[in-house]
Design an enzyme around this catalytic site. Structure first.
Site, PDB file in Angstrom:
ATOM      1  N   LYS A 107      -5.721 -54.888 -14.229  1.00 48.57           N
ATOM      2  CA  LYS A 107      -5.195 -56.146 -13.691  1.00 48.57           C
ATOM      3  C   LYS A 107      -5.107 -57.154 -14.812  1.00 48.57           C
ATOM      4  O   LYS A 107      -5.889 -57.089 -15.779  1.00 48.57           O
ATOM      5  CB  LYS A 107      -6.122 -56.688 -12.599  1.00 48.57           C
ATOM      6  CG  LYS A 107      -5.459 -57.647 -11.643  1.00 48.57           C
ATOM      7  CD  LYS A 107      -4.648 -56.921 -10.593  1.00 48.57           C
ATOM      8  CE  LYS A 107      -3.921 -57.858  -9.668  1.00 48.57           C
ATOM      9  NZ  LYS A 107      -3.400 -57.144  -8.496  1.00 48.57           N
TER      10      LYS A 107
HETATM   11  P1  NAD Z   1       2.713 -65.337  -3.843  1.00 50.84           P
HETATM   12  O1  NAD Z   1       2.408 -66.224  -4.984  1.00 50.84           O
HETATM   13  O2  NAD Z   1       4.094 -64.837  -3.645  1.00 50.84           O
HETATM   14  O3  NAD Z   1       2.288 -66.037  -2.468  1.00 50.84           O
HETATM   15  C1  NAD Z   1       1.047 -66.619  -2.239  1.00 50.84           C
HETATM   16  C2  NAD Z   1       1.238 -67.622  -1.117  1.00 50.84           C
HETATM   17  O4  NAD Z   1      -0.031 -68.156  -0.738  1.00 50.84           O
HETATM   18  C3  NAD Z   1       2.118 -68.802  -1.518  1.00 50.84           C
HETATM   19  O5  NAD Z   1       3.044 -69.073  -0.496  1.00 50.84           O
HETATM   20  C4  NAD Z   1       1.116 -69.934  -1.693  1.00 50.84           C
HETATM   21  O6  NAD Z   1       1.674 -71.211  -1.446  1.00 50.84           O
HETATM   22  C5  NAD Z   1       0.064 -69.562  -0.663  1.00 50.84           C
HETATM   23  N1  NAD Z   1      -1.241 -70.149  -0.951  1.00 50.84           N
HETATM   24  C6  NAD Z   1      -1.832 -70.326  -2.147  1.00 50.84           C
HETATM   25  N2  NAD Z   1      -3.026 -70.920  -1.999  1.00 50.84           N
HETATM   26  C7  NAD Z   1      -3.193 -71.097  -0.676  1.00 50.84           C
HETATM   27  C8  NAD Z   1      -4.229 -71.640   0.119  1.00 50.84           C
HETATM   28  N3  NAD Z   1      -5.332 -72.141  -0.434  1.00 50.84           N
HETATM   29  N4  NAD Z   1      -4.080 -71.654   1.466  1.00 50.84           N
HETATM   30  C9  NAD Z   1      -2.975 -71.153   2.037  1.00 50.84           C
HETATM   31  N5  NAD Z   1      -1.958 -70.629   1.337  1.00 50.84           N
HETATM   32  C10 NAD Z   1      -2.064 -70.591   0.005  1.00 50.84           C
HETATM   33  O7  NAD Z   1       1.669 -64.140  -3.958  1.00 50.84           O
HETATM   34  P2  NAD Z   1       1.762 -62.689  -3.342  1.00 50.84           P
HETATM   35  O8  NAD Z   1       2.390 -61.799  -4.346  1.00 50.84           O
HETATM   36  O9  NAD Z   1       2.314 -62.773  -1.957  1.00 50.84           O
HETATM   37  O10 NAD Z   1       0.219 -62.292  -3.296  1.00 50.84           O
HETATM   38  C11 NAD Z   1      -0.636 -62.711  -2.240  1.00 50.84           C
HETATM   39  C12 NAD Z   1      -1.859 -61.810  -2.207  1.00 50.84           C
HETATM   40  O11 NAD Z   1      -1.432 -60.460  -2.060  1.00 50.84           O
HETATM   41  C13 NAD Z   1      -2.730 -61.831  -3.463  1.00 50.84           C
HETATM   42  O12 NAD Z   1      -4.073 -61.647  -3.095  1.00 50.84           O
HETATM   43  C14 NAD Z   1      -2.257 -60.631  -4.229  1.00 50.84           C
HETATM   44  O13 NAD Z   1      -3.240 -60.127  -5.114  1.00 50.84           O
HETATM   45  C15 NAD Z   1      -1.989 -59.675  -3.096  1.00 50.84           C
HETATM   46  N6  NAD Z   1      -1.070 -58.581  -3.439  1.00 50.84           N
HETATM   47  C16 NAD Z   1       0.209 -58.822  -3.845  1.00 50.84           C
HETATM   48  C17 NAD Z   1       1.048 -57.752  -4.133  1.00 50.84           C
HETATM   49  C18 NAD Z   1       2.492 -57.941  -4.510  1.00 50.84           C
HETATM   50  O14 NAD Z   1       3.213 -56.939  -4.579  1.00 50.84           O
HETATM   51  N7  NAD Z   1       2.985 -59.146  -4.724  1.00 50.84           N
HETATM   52  C19 NAD Z   1       0.573 -56.441  -4.042  1.00 50.84           C
HETATM   53  C20 NAD Z   1      -0.736 -56.223  -3.621  1.00 50.84           C
HETATM   54  C21 NAD Z   1      -1.541 -57.305  -3.317  1.00 50.84           C
END
Ligand code: NAD
Length: 476
Positions: A107
């Site tokens: 990561k």
């Molecule tokens: P992203 O940046 O696209 O979205 C995150 C969202 O959460 C945003 O809309 C943001 O405004 C919101 N946010 C941030 N802080 C917040 C808070 N305190 N309260 C409420 N909302 C809040 O990120 P993502 O890619 O969707 O990732 C989200 C989670 O999923 C992370 O934990 C990431 O590790 C996990 N994840 C993502 C992927 C991927 O393919 N993108 C894959 C596996 C896991």
């Protein structure tokens, strides 16, 4: 430790790991070898922006190299730190093992608020960060392959791929150095939606498991289930969209940085997404009630809670008040080890992160294979498949004529049957199969062992067993 003796994210992952290995019979020392993070590289680099040099701190952590390349996203957030990156790298190891993606866990993260910089500045910063990682083989098609995570997406992955190609001009496989790229830069159809799509497939499979549904206290199918989502980013948006559009779920709450929207009759996910894109948050959205204390909405009554933003949001301070009988961890680490115990005792079912959000790495695996094989999925077979289906349809219609046209094939059936699968359909099919197979492996342990009361422990048992088998095969 916090006011509630809350373990850190890294400690939480270790505690959950330890709980599972205490039920296993691993060779002496192997448990420690699997648990520890092999290496974490910290880099501080300067970029001249806005008339001065700004120094940024970034990390790339490699948890386990039992399979190579290692794989895991790159996160952009001001809160990124070594502890977080190592916890996420460990989860990647277990996740890849669980869904049989042939990678070790890694990561990366950069301490930055991406919203504080414009696109050109972000490109300069990203290319410089990538340069630092590439020259140490921490980005490399055969050694370490990043992907998007919180705060990054296709755009950043395209910059990274281009930076790698510039520094490795004769590497024919350079595009495989990173996944989550845009389609026109070596990406794969369905990668953007993959993690949210995987959350949907995970829930569909859970609702096919009558014993699991019974354990959660829920009844019936996904249809009509009331859902609260935290974070309408890549993962949360796609999960909410597909669940509401295709499975009949009602999204009754959306929690974002600036509060939450609540509407018992169901929120319009597309409209909320468009509002956020235009206004930077959910506040002011005209068609639902807005509350400033977003996190309190995690405790609202609902059928399914989907934390899809960041880690540690369900902790020892609020776990007892969480009412959802079913929580699916779309984010990584949203439930701390302490909260996990409280929720388990309450009887809530948690579909764990290492499974729930594995759709991203699964489709990343498909993208990496596509890049290495230099051909789009389906390109060789699609028309041949269509021709063979046409033969069957023609023959059936001939037979129908022979018996006096007593029956016909419906135009809808013909259209659907005749069409050969394109890349998107193949990717979705591969993802669905992966999510179903991985659930079955967890389910078997969950329902058959008296000493395993939850899906997370089951998931750890399956994945640690696979990692241990790889080490044994290597003679360790
Ligand atoms: P992203 O940046 O696209 O979205 C995150 C969202 O959460 C945003 O809309 C943001 O405004 C919101 N946010 C941030 N802080 C917040 C808070 N305190 N309260 C409420 N909302 C809040 O990120 P993502 O890619 O969707 O990732 C989200 C989670 O999923 C992370 O934990 C990431 O590790 C996990 N994840 C993502 C992927 C991927 O393919 N993108 C894959 C596996 C896991």
């Amino acid at each position: 430790m916090s006011a509630y003796s809350e373990p850190s994210f890294r400690e939480s992952v270790d505690l959950m790991f330890n709980r599972a290995v205490s039920l296993m019979d691993l060779a002496p020392g192997l448990e420690e070898k699997i648990r520890v993070c092999n290496a974490t590289y910290t880099v501080r680099f300067g970029v001249r922006l806005r008339g001065q040099i700004h120094t940024f701190t970034g990390y790339r952590s490699v948890h386990s190299e039992h399979m190579e390349p290692v794989k895991g996203g790159i996160r952009y957030s001001p809160e990124v730190n070594q502890n977080e990156v190592e916890a996420l790298a460990a989860l990647m190891t277990y996740k890849c093992a669980l869904v049989e993606a042939p990678f070790g866990g890694s990561k990366g993260g950069l301490c930055i608020d991406p919203r504080a910089w414009d696109e050109h500045e972000l490109e300069l910063i990203t290319r410089r960060f990538a340069y630092e990682l590439i020259k140490r083989d921490l980005i490399n098609p055969s050694q370490n392959v990043p992907a998007p995570d919180m705060g990054t997406g296709e755009r950043e992955m395209a910059w990274i791929a281009d930076q790698y190609a510039r520094m490795n001009t004769t590497d024919i496989n350079s595009r495989a150095c990173v996944t989550g790229k845009p389609l026109n830069a070596g990406g794969i159809a369905g990668r953007v939606e993959a993690t949210g799509r995987g959350v949907q497939y995970a829930l569909q499979e859970f609702f096919r498991d009558a014993d699991g549904v019974k354990k959660s206290g829920l009844k019936g199918t996904l249809d009509g289930k009331r859902v609260i989502v935290q974070g309408l980013g890549n993962v949360g948006y796609h999960a909410a969209k597909f669940l509401s559009e295709e499975d009949g779920c009602k999204i009754i709450g959306i929690i974002e940085r600036d509060g939450a929207l609540v509407d018992e009759s169901g929120l319009d996910v597309e409209a909320v997404k468009a509002w956020i894109a235009e206004n930077g948050g959910v506040a002011g959205y005209p068609d639902a009630e807005h509350t400033i204390s977003g996190n309190a909405v995690l405790e609202n009554e609902c059928d399914i809670l989907i934390p899809a933003a960041l880690e540690g949001v369900i902790h020892m301070g609020n776990a007892a008040d969480i009412q959802a009988p079913l929580i699916i961890e779309a984010a990584n680490g949203p439930v701390t080890a302490g909260a996990d115990e409280i929720l388990r005792k309450k009887g809530a079912v948690i579909i764990p992160d290492m499974y729930a959000n594995a759709g991203g790495v699964t489709v990343s695996y498909f993208e990496w294979v596509k890049n290495l094989s230099h051909i789009r999925f389906g390109r060789m077979q699609r028309r041949q498949e269509e021709a063979r289906h046409q033969l069957v349809v023609d023959e059936l219609e001939n037979l129908s004529q022979a018996v006096g046209n007593t029956w016909t094939l419906s135009p809808d059936f013909k259209q659907r049957y005749l069409r050969g699968a394109d890349e998107l359909e193949l990717v979705r099919s591969g993802l669905d199969d992966t999510m179903r197979t991985a659930y079955q492996s967890m389910k078997e342990v969950w329902h058959s062992r008296n000493d395993v009361s939850d899906l997370r422990t089951a998931a750890y048992l399956v994945s640690i067993g696979k990692v241990a088998a790889s080490y044994r095969a290597k003679g360790l």
